[in-house]
Structures are given as C-alpha cells and as structure tokens.
Design a protein around this motif. Structure first.
Motif, PDB file in Angstrom:
ATOM      1  N   LEU A  65      95.611  31.744  74.594  1.00  0.00           N
ATOM      2  CA  LEU A  65      96.726  32.356  73.952  1.00  0.00           C
ATOM      3  C   LEU A  65      96.453  32.890  72.549  1.00  0.00           C
ATOM      4  O   LEU A  65      96.947  33.853  72.348  1.00  0.00           O
ATOM      5  N   GLN A  66      95.625  32.226  71.862  1.00  0.00           N
ATOM      6  CA  GLN A  66      95.483  32.563  70.562  1.00  0.00           C
ATOM      7  C   GLN A  66      94.263  33.600  70.508  1.00  0.00           C
ATOM      8  O   GLN A  66      94.221  34.793  69.792  1.00  0.00           O
ATOM      9  N   ASP A  67      93.336  33.759  71.447  1.00  0.00           N
ATOM     10  CA  ASP A  67      92.315  34.705  71.521  1.00  0.00           C
ATOM     11  C   ASP A  67      92.646  36.229  72.119  1.00  0.00           C
ATOM     12  O   ASP A  67      92.120  37.094  71.718  1.00  0.00           O
ATOM     13  N   GLU A  68      93.272  35.927  73.207  1.00  0.00           N
ATOM     14  CA  GLU A  68      93.698  36.941  74.068  1.00  0.00           C
ATOM     15  C   GLU A  68      94.832  38.047  73.639  1.00  0.00           C
ATOM     16  O   GLU A  68      95.865  37.037  73.443  1.00  0.00           O
ATOM     17  N   PRO A  69      94.934  38.944  73.513  1.00  0.00           N
ATOM     18  CA  PRO A  69      96.355  39.907  73.654  1.00  0.00           C
ATOM     19  C   PRO A  69      96.576  40.137  74.950  1.00  0.00           C
ATOM     20  O   PRO A  69      96.035  40.167  75.865  1.00  0.00           O
ATOM     21  N   LEU A  70      98.013  40.531  75.143  1.00  0.00           N
ATOM     22  CA  LEU A  70      98.530  40.654  76.323  1.00  0.00           C
ATOM     23  C   LEU A  70      98.404  42.267  76.575  1.00  0.00           C
ATOM     24  O   LEU A  70      98.853  43.009  75.611  1.00  0.00           O
ATOM     25  N   GLN A  71      97.891  42.825  77.432  1.00  0.00           N
ATOM     26  CA  GLN A  71      97.538  44.188  77.687  1.00  0.00           C
ATOM     27  C   GLN A  71      98.635  44.724  78.533  1.00  0.00           C
ATOM     28  O   GLN A  71      98.717  44.303  79.651  1.00  0.00           O
ATOM     29  N   ILE A  72      99.147  45.720  78.332  1.00  0.00           N
ATOM     30  CA  ILE A  72     100.299  46.454  79.152  1.00  0.00           C
ATOM     31  C   ILE A  72      99.615  47.955  79.159  1.00  0.00           C
ATOM     32  O   ILE A  72      99.657  48.575  77.952  1.00  0.00           O
ATOM     33  N   THR A  73      99.419  48.245  80.343  1.00  0.00           N
ATOM     34  CA  THR A  73      98.897  49.750  80.497  1.00  0.00           C
ATOM     35  C   THR A  73      99.936  50.436  81.527  1.00  0.00           C
ATOM     36  O   THR A  73     100.287  50.044  82.503  1.00  0.00           O
ATOM     37  N   VAL A  74     100.298  51.767  81.055  1.00  0.00           N
ATOM     38  CA  VAL A  74     100.983  52.448  81.496  1.00  0.00           C
ATOM     39  C   VAL A  74     100.305  53.756  82.423  1.00  0.00           C
ATOM     40  O   VAL A  74      99.460  54.368  81.487  1.00  0.00           O
ATOM     41  N   LEU A  75     100.497  53.913  83.851  1.00  0.00           N
ATOM     42  CA  LEU A  75      99.675  54.806  84.471  1.00  0.00           C
ATOM     43  C   LEU A  75     100.465  55.682  85.073  1.00  0.00           C
ATOM     44  O   LEU A  75     101.778  55.399  85.467  1.00  0.00           O
ATOM     45  N   ASP A  76      99.879  56.813  85.423  1.00  0.00           N
ATOM     46  CA  ASP A  76     100.720  57.717  86.598  1.00  0.00           C
ATOM     47  C   ASP A  76     100.081  57.505  87.801  1.00  0.00           C
ATOM     48  O   ASP A  76      98.691  57.691  87.954  1.00  0.00           O
TER      49      ASP A  76
END
Length: 981
Positions: A65-76
């Motif tokens: 939780l400290q090392d990683e970011p939450l990645q949110i990818t928006v795609l078509d």
C-alpha cells in the motif's frame, strides 16, 4: 499488516471523442493494484459515462500500500482492433494509512495522457481497511507522517526532534532500456511515470522505517529529488528531519499570522540564558521531550532484534563534540554520549531561543563521473558520495565552533556522465535546554552562557573563538547588548528568526554568473568543471557582498546557490534576502580603487563611479527605510570599542599594503568595502552592479517566507509559476556576453511579474524560488515559483503585539490572473463596486467551471501558512511526477504555449487530488524538477515536472470548522490555473 483496498468507479465526464463515425466514445475502466486488475463494463456511445461499478477489492500488505499507487486506466473499447488508451490516473494510497488521515478518497480526478494532456475526468471512491500490526519484523512504516514544510506544522508541537534521515533508491531508467526502441512514446512515458511513482513510495517507506527506529512518528522538511542520470540509471533520494509530533487541540492552535512554530512545552525563557536540560521521567511507551542529540539506540527499542533491517554499524551515532564548550580546557569525561551521525536539520524556521548562535553558511561540492558506477542497481557508490559531502559539511561546522547544521539541503546537476553534488546549510549552536540528558554541565564553567542574551541579538553572536578564527573577519561588539562579539556580515540559509531586530525592510539580492568551458568527455570534462567551481563560488559571493553593501545591508537570509552544468557552459545563480540587522555594525559603503591614480582621466572616471555608488547607497537607504538608531554612550555600562581596520577585498595581489592609506575617500571613520578596478572585467562588473534596478514603487521581493520589515499581511495572495527558455543564437559568445544574457533573462522575468501583478500594489513577492538549468547545448532555462502577498502599507514598520486585524482588503483572497465568472452565492459585506472585472474572489468561494457545475477552488501557496487562515488538519503529502510530450509543438503555441498548458494541467491535477482527500489548500508547494527538451526542427518537445506540497484543511481565523463551500469537496476545478505564465 494485511489490509484491504477497495475502489469504486462512479462516472466520467467530458471524455474525448474516440469514434469519429458517431463523435462518441465506448469507454471502460481498468483498475489495477499490484498484479491484480479489474475491469468495468463498457459504457457505449457516451462522453459522460455512468459506470456505478461494484467495489473492487484488493487484499494486500501495507508495505505494498505504501509502495504502489492505484492505477486507473480509461480506454475506448474497439471490437476488431486493440483498445485505444484515453488516459490514466495514479492515486497515492499513503494518505489513508495514518490514524488521523481521511477515511476515504473521493472526487473527480483529471484523466491524464502524456501525449494529449488532460482528457476529461473520472469520479472515483477509494477506501482502505487495515488490520492490527502484530509483526515485529514488519517492512512497512504506516502511521509516519510526512511534511514538506520546513517549520514545525501549525497544529502540532514537537515533543522531540531526533535528527537527520536520508535514503536513496536506484533503478534503470525505462527511457534508456533496449525495449524503448520498439515502444511508443506513450508507453515509454507511462513506464517511466509508473516506475518513478513506485520508487517514490518505496523511498518514503524506507525513510519512515528509519524514523520508527529512532522513536519518531513524523518527518518534517521532507525534500525529495530526482536524479535523471541517463544510461547510468534513475535515482530518487530524500532527506528530512525525524520528529515526534503531538497534535495540538484546535483551541490552542497557534495563529497563522504569528509565524512561530510550536515546539515542546518546556520552551527556554526568551530573556534568560540557556540552562542545562532537566531530565524528565520517561518510559518505554512515551519518548522523552525534544532531543536533537539522542541516538535512540536500537537496543532500547522494544521491537528490535539482531535481525533489524538496518545493520548496527553506528551509522546514526556520533560522539558529542567537545567544541560546544569552547572555554573548557578539556571536554568533561561524561560528554562521550552519542548523537546522530549527521546533526543536520532541514528546518529553516525555529521558535525563539532555539538557535543560540549562528556561525555562517557551510557548503560543499563534488564532481563525480557516473560511468564509474559499474552496477547501476547498487546504491552504495552514491551513498558513499553523499557520505563524503556530509562529512565535509560537518567538519566545516566544527571549524566554526558549531555542533549542528540548520537549513540543510542537497542538490545535483547532471550533464551527460558528469554529476555535480552540492550540499549547504548554516552552522549553528542549538539551545542545550533542548538537549537530552544532563551531558552539558553548563553553569559555572562556561561563562559564555552565564550572562542573559537579549533575544533579538543572541543568534548573531559568534560561536567560534575570537583568537582562533577559521577565516579573517572583522569583529565588533554587538550593537544591541554590547556584551558579545558579532561579525560585520552574516550569511545564512535559514529564514529570519522571529525574534531578530531589523531596521527597515529587506529585499531580494541575486548574483548571476556564466562561464564557458570547452566540450570534453569523461575525466577531462570533470577536471575542467572542478577547476572552474571554486572561482565561480568566489565570484558569486563577491557579487552578493557588493550588492549587499550597495543596499546598505549587513545580513543575508535564505541563501541558495545553484551551479548548473551544461555541455559548454556553467551557470551560477545565488539568491538571498538582504536585511539590516540592528545588532551588526553599519556597512561602511563601497570604495573604488584604481591601479594608476596618476592618470587624470582614469582618476576622474573613478571619482565619477564613486559618486554614482554613493548616490545609489543613499537612494537605497531611503527606499528600504534603513535608519538605524544613533548609538550614544550615555547611561550605558561600557562604550562600544572602535572596530579595527577592516580587511580589504583584493582582486589581485599586485598592490602592496602601503597603498591602504591612499584609499580614504571621505568616508570618515567608517570602514569602506574596497573594490579594485584592475581590468576591463572589473569595470563591467561595477557597471552591472549599478544597473541592478530596484523593484517599482509599491513592490518588494524576497526569497524567504516573510519579507523582513513587513508584518501587517492581508489575505490577498496570488501564487504563480513561470518558466522561461532562452535559445543562444551567437556561437562566438564570450563570458561577458553570456553574463549579460543571463542577467537580462532573470531581470526581465522579475519585471514581467511586477507588470502582471501591478493591480495588487502594495505587494510583496515572497518565497521567490529560482531554478536554472542548461537542458541542451544552446538553451538556458529559468523556472520561478513564488507568491504575491498584499499588505497594509500604513502599518508595516512595527511588529504588532497581537495578530493583525484583517481589514477590507483582507477579504480579497483569490486574485486570479484569469477572470472567471463568479457565482454570487456568498455575498461579501466589504465588496467594492467596480465596473472592471478584476478577478478578486473571497476565500473559498465557488466559481463556475465548464458545464455550469460549481466547484471549489483549492488554494496553493509555497508558504507554510496562509495569512488570515488557520490550518486545522494536515491530510498528507502531495508528491507527483508528470511527463508531457508533443509532436505538434508549433500547433500548441510553441514552447511557451506548451509549457503554459502543461503547468496549468499540473495545477489542476494537484488541486483534484487535494480536494479528493477533503482538503481545500496546498501549503509548502514547490516545483522541484522541471526538465524541458525540445527539437523545433522536428516540431517535438518533452517536459518532466515534479511537484510536492502538504494537503491541508484550513478555516478562516474567525471560524472553527470549514464552511459549507469548503466541505463541498465532491468536485474540483480542472480548468482554472493559478497564474501559470
């Protein structure tokens, strides 16, 4: 400590058109954390999709939780071809891991693409559930708070200050990996951004572990930097001051107008001398009060074993130096207690009485070759480099008779395989009352601490022995207390102490220097740079001294010297705030000396220059209101002795000391600072000294948080960032020509600020932070971040006994350079009717954005406070790294338009993340990295920016809780910028 991360994707808006046939988009979202990925349903044919997904759950360790970011990818979504990427959002989870932190991250986040910039927004909810920590060998540092501010945060008090913490993380740069040759620019940039985010999180976790080992719970003055070493790797490093902070109840929180950080309750008396520390009862659960000297030995920790993460090499301990007690013939036997190895403090502001004496600036530089590092993944080599630099700083402080370094910072400048490492700080003696345990037996033995020192001049008194000074200096008795000796000039890297007595106002003083060098490779190049550096620093200090004397001032605060290296030149920029300290002697003026006084024309020329200098000094005394009180001996115990003849500043050794008697040009008994005209360069230097124009009437400028001599601040502030790039066209430039170009570049930048902010007069540009770089062979880049603050011009000469009462102008909180349509839902009682739209808004008012929705403005400032505003909660650190690339530079308005839009997008993304945490302001904001690379012939450019700051919740001084407009954090503005120029 296992935990559960939950994320929910609610909706999107203002997405770009991805399907040209229907002018719509088939959008879906990928949510990724670690190696786990979830997807939402596809929302067909909509630019404002509504997903309302279920909660996506990730079961992870708190280390991840400290090392990683939450990645949110928006795609078509595409049926017959690969899905097209719209953009990404990286959400840092660390702010949710503290006990006092927000329980949820909720808001509209800009969807960012490294090629196209912001492409709409997405509404996300994020929650974290942590279980109890039962692992004594844990790798995480959850709960350690980080602060960018270089003073103790406003709603905390320091129960203990443990000392210096540092760490660095190394990795290969994706931009220089073999796979980058077949990757698209977008994929390469995103790989780089993701790696930097991971390294930043890992670095923060490792620093937090060190803080926990020392017994602390926070890092103040956290400074994180990126070293882009090309093929040698990518380095993320950070330094800070480990502290134990206690939350102060809202009723007793200090006013933001008083600009005094809160330390432990046992503050020293401001009128009495430092006394030995009174040992307090301690237990294993509650650490003893404030201790810059306590090593917090690992054996005493309840969770320590022989399997500790950090080897017990004594890295965090050093023997207490005997030079603290200079009057003792030998150190006392029990003074062998251990202290942190490097007694460095990244703080620049301290409470009254904390600094006993200030010795002066200590700095060290080193030139290294990156290709000597055989294994880029091993950080030991770089650790050894920084270890050398810090040891040198420590030895300089010891030579000045000091046991600590405050206002400490580190920086690098890299070009090809050459790296210049720089470190600087201010040598100081700290109050022994803050020292832990009774090692310092001060009282009857050390006579320097017996007499009470007036609080306004104590820090000016010299800490070193007058008979064994490390450098030649002119000493006089203090003009305030007349008991201790003070130097004639004082240079420091800290802010002006709140107790200091100042005459008149301060001003920004800058020294600028360019030096050409031959193109070379490897060791030849490093040797050439090493040979140039000492002379550049000498020239910069000479310029600073000349300009300080020209303004009739005797002290510099906030000194920051940058040396930037390019392929064929070195740039040097020194910035500081000059003031007149009443405790120091009056400057004697500047005296010109020529080599051939027999030549009548030359003598006339010298007299003409001398008259211009004398006139300039007289004008500056009037401009900055420097009228020191006349000293009389009536009613005083002992007269102030006449100062000894001050040493001359020689530019060459061709003159003999017999000529000293010929240089008295009607200065009376005052000592003159002698400038010698010995060649054409010296004449040019003096002319450039006289052409250094002061700010226009109504404007003041400084690079410290507060302008000395101005106290009645209103709440009208305007932060701005400006980046200017200059391309050199003439290949036959000389050092003199380069100096003029560089000086004009900086001067014109300041003049543009004065012009654009002229409606705010009377106004002061505070915290002017200049960053210079040579990104390419023919480019010079200057980036500036600062804040314009208004003040009541009728009440600026005296320090108010109470906090200033904000008048009508104090309601003008948000003066944006870009006029915005106002939502008049909170009328102002003090609003003045005007036919001209000035862009002045009340604090935290909502204004209309695109689509007609009302949003909340998140204030941004490089200061650690907002005038007239009280910080009630710190939500966590904002540390973001962005990359932007374009292949249509001309269509975006050239370099100027490209940079402007990118900085505006950075502001919008920072505001969005702060608002999602529930905050309404960012304090201690800074842009630490801004790297621009352009190729006009190919219509391409790339820029990398790193920004940081503290997300906070703040209220007006009269309020106890955030107003309705403050708490409406569901939306944020993505189009408004705060003065990107």
């Amino acid at each position: 400590m296992p935990g559960k991360l939950k994320a929910k994707i609610v909706a999107g808006r203002h997405l770009p058109v991805m399907d040209r046939a229907s002018d719509l988009t088939d959008a879906f979202v990928e949510v990724k954390f670690g190696n786990t990925t979830f997807k939402t349903d596809v929302c067909h044919k909509s630019l404002n999709p509504q997903w309302n997904s279920e909660w996506f759950k990730f079961e992870v360790d708190d280390e991840d939780l400290q090392d990683e970011p939450l990645q949110i990818t928006v795609l078509d979504h595409d049926t017959y071809s690969a899905n097209d990427a719209i953009g990404k959002v990286y959400i840092d989870i660390d702010p949710l891991l503290c006990t006092e932190a927000a329980s949820v991250i909720s808001g509209w986040f800009p969807i960012y693409d490294t090629i196209h910039g912001i492409r709409g927004e997405i509404n996300v909810l994020v929650k974290v559930e942590l279980f109890n920590d039962l692992n004594r060998f844990r790798q995480s540092s959850c709960g350690v708070k980080f602060f960018c501010t270089t003073s103790i945060p406003r709603c905390y008090r320091a129960a203990m200050v443990h000392g210096f913490v540092e760490e660095l993380v190394v990795n290969e740069d994706p931009e220089y990996q073999w796979i980058d040759r077949i990757r698209t620019p977008r994929a390469s940039n995103e790989a780089r951004q993701r790696l930097i985010s991971l390294m930043s999180g890992e670095l923060q976790r490792k620093i937090g572990l060190k803080v926990l080992e020392m017994g602390g719970n926070a890092v103040v003055g956290y400074l994180q930097c990126f070293d882009l070493e090309g093929e040698s790797g990518l380095v993320v490093r950070a330094i800070g001051t480990a502290c134990t902070l206690d939350k102060v109840s809202s009723g007793s929180a200090p006013s933001t107008n008083t600009h005094v950080p809160v330390f432990g309750e046992d503050l020293p008396s401001s009128s009495g001398p430092p006394t030995p520390f009174r040992a307090l009862p301690t237990s294993s659960s509650s650490p003893p009060p404030f201790s810059p000297s306590k090593p917090c030995s690992r054996q005493s920790s309840s969770s320590d074993t022989d399997l500790s993460l950090t080897p017990k090499t004594g890295k965090n301990t050093w023997p207490r130096p005997p030079f603290l007690l200079l009057s003792l013939p030998t150190p006392t036997p029990h003074c062998g207690a251990t202290m942190v190895e490097f007694p460095f403090f990244t703080l620049t502001s301290f409470p009254p009485g904390f600094l006993v004496h200030v010795g002066g600036v200590v700095s060290a530089r080193s030139v290294k070759l990156l290709d000597r590092i055989h294994n880029p993944d091993e950080p030991e080599t770089r650790d050894a480099w920084w270890e050398e630099i810090r040891q040198e700083i420590k030895s300089h402080a010891k030579a000045l008779g000091c046991h600590a370094v405050v206002g400490y910072s580190e920086s690098t400048s890299i070009c090809e395989e050459v790296c210049i490492l720089s470190a600087s700080g201010t040598a100081a003696i700290l109050n022994p009352r803050y020292m832990r345990e009774g090692c310092l037996d001060i009282g009857s033995t050390d006579h320097r601490f017996e007499e009470p020192s007036p609080p306004s001049c104590g820090f000016c008194h010299i800490p070193y022995d007058e008979l064994n000074m490390p450098f030649p200096a002119q000493l006089t008795y203090c003009y305030h207390c007349r008991r201790q000796k003070v130097p004639d000039v004082l240079f420091t890297t800290i802010d002006l102490p709140s107790e200091a007595a100042v005459t008149g106002k301060g001003c920004l003083i800058q020294a600028r220097l360019c030096r050409l060098k031959k193109k070379a490779q490897g060791e030849v190049n490093a040797t050439a740079i090493s040979n140039l550096l000492p002379f550049m620093e000498y020239e910069l200090h000479t310029q600073l001294m000349n300009k300080l004397k020209l303004r009739n001032m005797n002290a510099l605060f906030g000194l920051h010297i940058q040396i930037s290296v390019g392929e064929n030149m070195l740039l040097g920029l020194a910035s500081a705030t000059g003031v007149y300290l009443t405790a120091l002697p009056t400057p004697g003026g500047i005296q010109i000396a020529g080599k051939t006084p027999g030549d009548l024309s030359n003598e006339h020329h010298i007299l003409t220059i001398q008259k211009r200098i004398n006139d300039t000094i007289a004008k500056n005394k009037e401009l900055y209101q420097i009228n020191p009180p006349e000293l009389t001996e009536e009613g005083l115990g002992s007269p102030i002795p006449e100062p000894r003849q001050r040493s001359r500043l020689f530019r060459s050794h061709s003159e003999s000391s017999d000529e000293l008697s010929e240089l008295d040009l009607s200065h009376g008994k005052k000592d003159a600072f002698v400038l010698e005209i010995d060649d054409t360069d010296a004449v040019e230097d003096i002319h450039s000294l006289l052409t250094d124009t002061p700010p226009p009437t109504g404007f003041y400028s400084c690079n410290t948080e507060i302008m000395p001599g101005i106290y009645n601040w209103t709440s009208g502030i305007q932060m701005f960032t400006s980046v200017r790039v200059f391309r050199l066209s003439n290949a036959n430039l000389t050092n003199q020509g380069l100096n003029k170009i560089f000086t004009d570049l900086c001067e014109n930048l300041l003049k543009s600020f004065y012009f654009k902010l002229r409606s705010m007069i009377p106004c002061c540009l505070c915290h002017l932070n200049f960053t210079v770089a040579v990104p390419e062979e023919e480019l010079i880049q200057v980036a500036v971040t600062a804040v314009a603050m208004t003040f009541d011009k009728d009440q600026t000469q005296e320090k108010p006994a109470e906090k200033p009462i904000n008048k009508g102008s104090s309601e003008n909180e948000d003066q944006l350079q870009f006029p915005l349509e106002l939502c008049v839902d909170v009328p102002s009682a003090n609003a003045q009717p005007s036919s001209k739209v000035s862009g002045i808004l009340k604090p935290f008012l909502r204004f209309r954005s695109f689509g007609g929705s009302s949003v909340t403005v998140v204030k941004m400032t490089p200061l650690s406070f907002l005038p007239g505003i009280r910080i009630i909660k710190y939500l966590g650190i904002i540390n973001m790294f962005f990359i932007r690339e374009t292949t249509s530079l001309r269509e975006e308005g050239g370099v100027s338009g490209f940079l402007h839009s990118f900085i505006a997008e950075v502001f919008a993304m920072v505001r969005a993340h702060v608002a999602a945490l529930g905050g309404n302001a960012v304090v201690s904001y800074s842009m630490k990295e801004c790297v621009l690379m352009e190729n006009p012939n190919k219509n391409q450019a790339q820029c990398l920016i790193n920004v940081s700051g503290d997300a906070v919740i703040c209220v007006r001084e009269t309020d106890q809780e955030p107003t309705a407009s403050m708490t409406n954090m569901g939306q944020t503005c993505c189009s408004a910028t705060e003065g990107a120029t």
